[in-house]
Enzyme design. Structure first.
Site, PDB file in Angstrom:
ATOM      1  N   GLY A 176       0.846  -1.189   0.000  1.00 47.27           N
ATOM      2  CA  GLY A 176       0.000   0.000   0.000  1.00 47.27           C
ATOM      3  C   GLY A 176       0.877   1.232   0.000  1.00 47.27           C
ATOM      4  O   GLY A 176       2.101   1.144   0.116  1.00 47.27           O
ATOM      5  N   LEU A 177       0.248   2.363  -0.128  1.00 43.88           N
ATOM      6  CA  LEU A 177       0.976   3.632  -0.149  1.00 43.88           C
ATOM      7  C   LEU A 177       1.720   3.881   1.161  1.00 43.88           C
ATOM      8  O   LEU A 177       1.367   3.313   2.205  1.00 43.88           O
ATOM      9  CB  LEU A 177       0.004   4.780  -0.395  1.00 43.88           C
ATOM     10  N   SER A 178       2.696   4.741   1.103  1.00 44.81           N
ATOM     11  CA  SER A 178       3.373   5.205   2.313  1.00 44.81           C
ATOM     12  C   SER A 178       2.333   5.862   3.210  1.00 44.81           C
ATOM     13  O   SER A 178       1.544   6.691   2.759  1.00 44.81           O
ATOM     14  CB  SER A 178       4.461   6.219   1.929  1.00 44.81           C
ATOM     15  N   GLY A 179       2.282   5.458   4.463  1.00 44.76           N
ATOM     16  CA  GLY A 179       1.302   6.010   5.397  1.00 44.76           C
ATOM     17  C   GLY A 179       0.010   5.219   5.486  1.00 44.76           C
ATOM     18  O   GLY A 179      -0.902   5.602   6.214  1.00 44.76           O
ATOM     19  N   ALA A 180      -0.073   4.101   4.780  1.00 44.05           N
ATOM     20  CA  ALA A 180      -1.301   3.292   4.784  1.00 44.05           C
ATOM     21  C   ALA A 180      -1.419   2.406   6.024  1.00 44.05           C
ATOM     22  O   ALA A 180      -2.443   1.776   6.234  1.00 44.05           O
ATOM     23  CB  ALA A 180      -1.388   2.438   3.519  1.00 44.05           C
ATOM     24  N   GLY A 181      -0.363   2.318   6.834  1.00 46.82           N
ATOM     25  CA  GLY A 181      -0.422   1.546   8.065  1.00 46.82           C
ATOM     26  C   GLY A 181       0.253   0.187   8.017  1.00 46.82           C
ATOM     27  O   GLY A 181       0.069  -0.638   8.915  1.00 46.82           O
ATOM     28  N   SER A 202       3.504  -0.790   8.385  1.00 46.70           N
ATOM     29  CA  SER A 202       4.472  -1.063   9.457  1.00 46.70           C
ATOM     30  C   SER A 202       3.775  -1.218  10.805  1.00 46.70           C
ATOM     31  O   SER A 202       4.130  -2.107  11.596  1.00 46.70           O
ATOM     32  CB  SER A 202       5.513   0.051   9.535  1.00 46.70           C
ATOM     33  N   SER A 206       5.948  -1.625  -2.451  1.00 45.08           N
ATOM     34  CA  SER A 206       5.932  -2.511  -3.623  1.00 45.08           C
ATOM     35  C   SER A 206       4.862  -2.082  -4.632  1.00 45.08           C
ATOM     36  O   SER A 206       3.847  -2.747  -4.784  1.00 45.08           O
ATOM     37  CB  SER A 206       5.782  -3.971  -3.206  1.00 45.08           C
TER      38      SER A 206
END
Length: 181
Positions: free
Chosen positions: A17-22, A24, A91
């Site tokens: 998913g996009l950066s900031g999508a949760g 991690s 990815s």
């Protein structure tokens, strides 16, 4: 390499998913829950991969494909040892994710799409990456100046803009437990 049929099955749980999508945040919570259930796991986080194993790569399409390939090869080795590999990696390209899926035995690669609108991801961005990318300060930034190809047929879609981490985690654990039975 040939593994015994008694070898525990390790899964590759690929959070995309996009950066900031949760991704991690979910990966850390998932690892804790798997540990509590007696399952070993390893997290391969995109930021860590970029800082270490993939620090020689840029953000061109080819370099992003190579970044995913390296993460996929490590995840495959981890899973072969009976340990779950939790990969939290933007990815952005379907072809790269499909190449990783092809490395794994059928049913042992779980593509999990952390779906979150760009504006919500940008609001969560503590590093200011979206702001910098929108101002032209970061070239090839996924979702701004480079595309993100949402998974065509993921095993699970988590809507992190409306679901709590606990809700997403419960759904993800149900999927994993079904695969381990």
């Amino acid at each position: 390499m040939n593994y015994s049929t008694t070898q525990p099955k390790g899964l590759v749980i690929w959070l995309t998913g996009l950066s900031g999508a949760g991704k991690s945040t979910l990966a850390l919570q998932l690892q804790a829950q798997l540990r509590a259930r007696g399952h070993a796991s390893v997290i391969l986080d995109g930021d860590d991969m970029r800082d270490r194993l993939c620090k020689d790569l840029g953000f061109s399409r080819e370099d992003r494909m190579e970044n995913v390939r390296r993460a996929g090869e490590i995840a495959r080795l981890v899973a072969q040892s009976g340990v779950h590999a939790i990969v939290a990696l933007v990815s952005p390209y379907q072809a790269a994710r499909d190449q990783v899926r092809a490395l794994m035995p059928a049913g042992e690669f779980l593509e999990v799409f952390c779906a979150c609108p760009l504006d919500v991801c940008a609001k969560r961005d503590v590093k200011g990456l979206y702001r910098r990318a929108q101002a032209g300060g970061i070239a090839n930034f996924t979702g701004v100046s480079d595309p993100y190809e949402a998974p065509a047929a993921p095993e699970l879609v988590l809507n992190s803009a409306v679901e709590s981490v606990d809700e997403s985690l419960a759904r993800l654990l149900a999927l994993i437990e079904a695969r381990l039975d």
